[in-house]
Enzyme design. Structure first.
Site, mmCIF file in Angstrom:
data_model
loop_
_atom_site.group_PDB
_atom_site.id
_atom_site.type_symbol
_atom_site.label_atom_id
_atom_site.label_comp_id
_atom_site.label_asym_id
_atom_site.label_seq_id
_atom_site.Cartn_x
_atom_site.Cartn_y
_atom_site.Cartn_z
ATOM 1 N N SER A 106 -16.923 -23.161 12.729
ATOM 2 C CA SER A 106 -15.573 -23.722 12.660
ATOM 3 C C SER A 106 -14.437 -22.733 12.523
ATOM 4 C CB SER A 106 -15.500 -24.726 11.504
ATOM 5 O OG SER A 106 -16.334 -25.827 11.757
ATOM 6 N N LYS B 43 -5.818 -24.423 5.880
ATOM 7 C CA LYS B 43 -6.599 -25.546 6.410
ATOM 8 C C LYS B 43 -6.673 -26.677 5.394
ATOM 9 C CE LYS B 43 -11.164 -26.615 8.375
ATOM 10 N NZ LYS B 43 -12.460 -26.039 8.805
ATOM 11 N N SER C 223 -14.052 -26.819 13.131
ATOM 12 C CA SER C 223 -13.150 -27.779 12.532
ATOM 13 C C SER C 223 -11.774 -27.211 12.193
ATOM 14 C CB SER C 223 -13.785 -28.340 11.250
ATOM 15 O OG SER C 223 -14.051 -27.309 10.316
#
Length: 437
Positions: free
Chosen positions: A168, A75, A144
């Protein structure tokens, strides 16, 4: 995508080379990335160099374990040396990391091949990202960790790192029909990670199945510094088929599709011999979402304030709203929120009758909503606030073809037992993810 365990077995049996596995992943990225938009950068040349080096190690008898040669995504709030860490920011798009985050170091030590950086919402907050939901491009993939979930769901990589401050990891994994782990708070290092709220931030994993979550987690868990080794988190299968549900948890937020599917799940599990005990929601849950948002807002403002005042145009609307709320929050309000958090963390130790007990709740309020939002974080945020480990796995598909996820929560530092229960449930649930993308 086959499991990491199966891939590792094929590699060692000579049925699959590390180079071929990586090339399969890169070909898949080429085929579906334009529609999915899961990646900020794919570092194919560097990944090939890693795979070649690791193949040579294996040839000479140096086996790093089950992740040796397995491609993974990272990520884009997590530093990977010589790649930018943009964190969804336009101004940080060329901010090259000088060294790996601790978690990336650990993955490399375990033999993983870092393929590239996956899309995050801006600063790991609430504003939707460019990533598409592989099941329906008109729906959100969640946030996210949008890119990590979509990349795994479309078989671009077997696993990817994500982060969770509210929901997330669990929410995007559930919306994309894959599995996610949010570990116990502070069980994975945050060194080299762009913070949102240090008292709530967690690093975790998204993968196609529960066993792959366990393999990845074993590689990234914080070492036991006294024993100078990594703790062992081999899945521990449950001694009895028993689960606890929290009666009416966020019932006013639940979509009818989730209510019906979750009731059907419980009835099906009972027919298969599971004992499911319903307990009331702890009264302290009533204040969780309010205090969670207060802590997140204040700590996001603390980190971003100076830059926000200089470059406000780099902050999208929902992140702007969060920072402004944090700047307007009094010290007393923040102290009250932190006090409540400490009390509920202490109280949570009384919720579990034994170390292996698991709480079964919906992962989300319903299927993925439209792209104007990343979804309701309530069902996940409560566990981030308390810092307890959670796992999601898909269990049903709605009438309009969208996945639904269940969520298991366990006592702190009981990931091994939680993996075992999740694997037992995974074997009972009739969910087959189609080829997506």
């Amino acid at each position: 995508m086959r499991t990491i365990t199966d891939l590792a077995a094929d590699i060692r049996a000579g049925n699959l080379s590390l180079i071929d596995l990586l090339e399969q992943c890169l070909a898949r990225i080429d085929a579906v990335e334009e529609k999915t938009r899961a990646w900020v950068v794919v570092d194919a040349d560097c990944a090939r160099r890693q795979a070649n080096r690791l193949a040579d190690e294996l040839l000479h008898g140096h086996d790093r374990g089950p992740l040796h040669g397995i491609p993974v995504g990272v990520k884009d709030i997590i530093d990977v040396a010589e790649l930018p860490t943009a964190a969804g920011s336009k101004r940080w798009a060329n901010a090259i990391a000088r060294q790996d985050a601790r978690v990336v170091e650990q993955l490399r030590q375990a033999g993983a091949v870092i393929v590239g950086k996956t899309v995050t919402t801006a600063f790991a907050a609430f504003d939707p990202s460019v990533t598409n939901n592989p099941w329906n491009r008109g729906r959100t993939p969640g946030g996210s960790s949008s890119g990590s979930a979509a990349a795994v769901a479309t078989d671009m990589v077997p696993a990817a790192l994500g982060s969770q401050t509210g929901g997330s990891i669990i929410r995007p994994a559930a919306y994309c029909g894959v599995c996610g782990l949010k570990p116990t708070y502070n069980r994975v290092s945050l060194q080299g990670v762009v913070p949102l709220s240090p008292c709530l931030d967690h690093l975790g994993v998204i993968a196609g199945n529960v066993s792959d979550l366990a393999v990845m987690f074993q590689a990234i868990i914080q070492p036991d510094y006294e024993a100078q080794r990594l703790p062992t988190v081999t899945p521990v299968m449950p001694q009895e088929k028993k689960l606890v549900t929290l009666d009416g948890l966020f019932a006013d937020r639940q979509d009818s599709a989730m209510v019906e599917a979750f009731e059907s799940l419980k009835n099906d599990l009972r027919r298969k011999g599971w004992v499911i005990e319903s307990r009331p929601v702890p009264a302290s849950f009533n204040e969780v979402l309010k205090h969670h948002r207060t802590i997140m807002a204040v700590e996001a403002a603390n980190y971003h304030e100076e830059r926000f005042r200089r470059y406000s145009e780099d902050y999208p609307p929902k992140m702007t709203e969060l920072i402004e709320r944090g700047l307007g929050t009094t010290a007393t309000e923040y102290a009250q929120a932190r006090e409540h958090q400490s009390k509920i963390v202490y109280e949570s130790s009384t919720w579990f009758d034994h170390r292996g007990m698991a709480i079964l709740v919906p992962a989300t309020s319903g299927p993925a909503p439209d792209r104007t939002t990343t979804g309701d974080p309530a069902h996940q945020a409560v566990w981030s606030y308390i810092g307890l480990p959670t796992i999601t796995l898909p269990f049903a598909v709605t009438g309009d073809g969208l996945p639904l996820g269940l969520q298991l929560a366990g006592a702190g530092q009981t990931e091994a037992e939680l993996f075992g229960t999740a694997m037992a449930l995974e074997a009972e649930v009739d969910f087959r993810r189609p080829v997506l993308g």
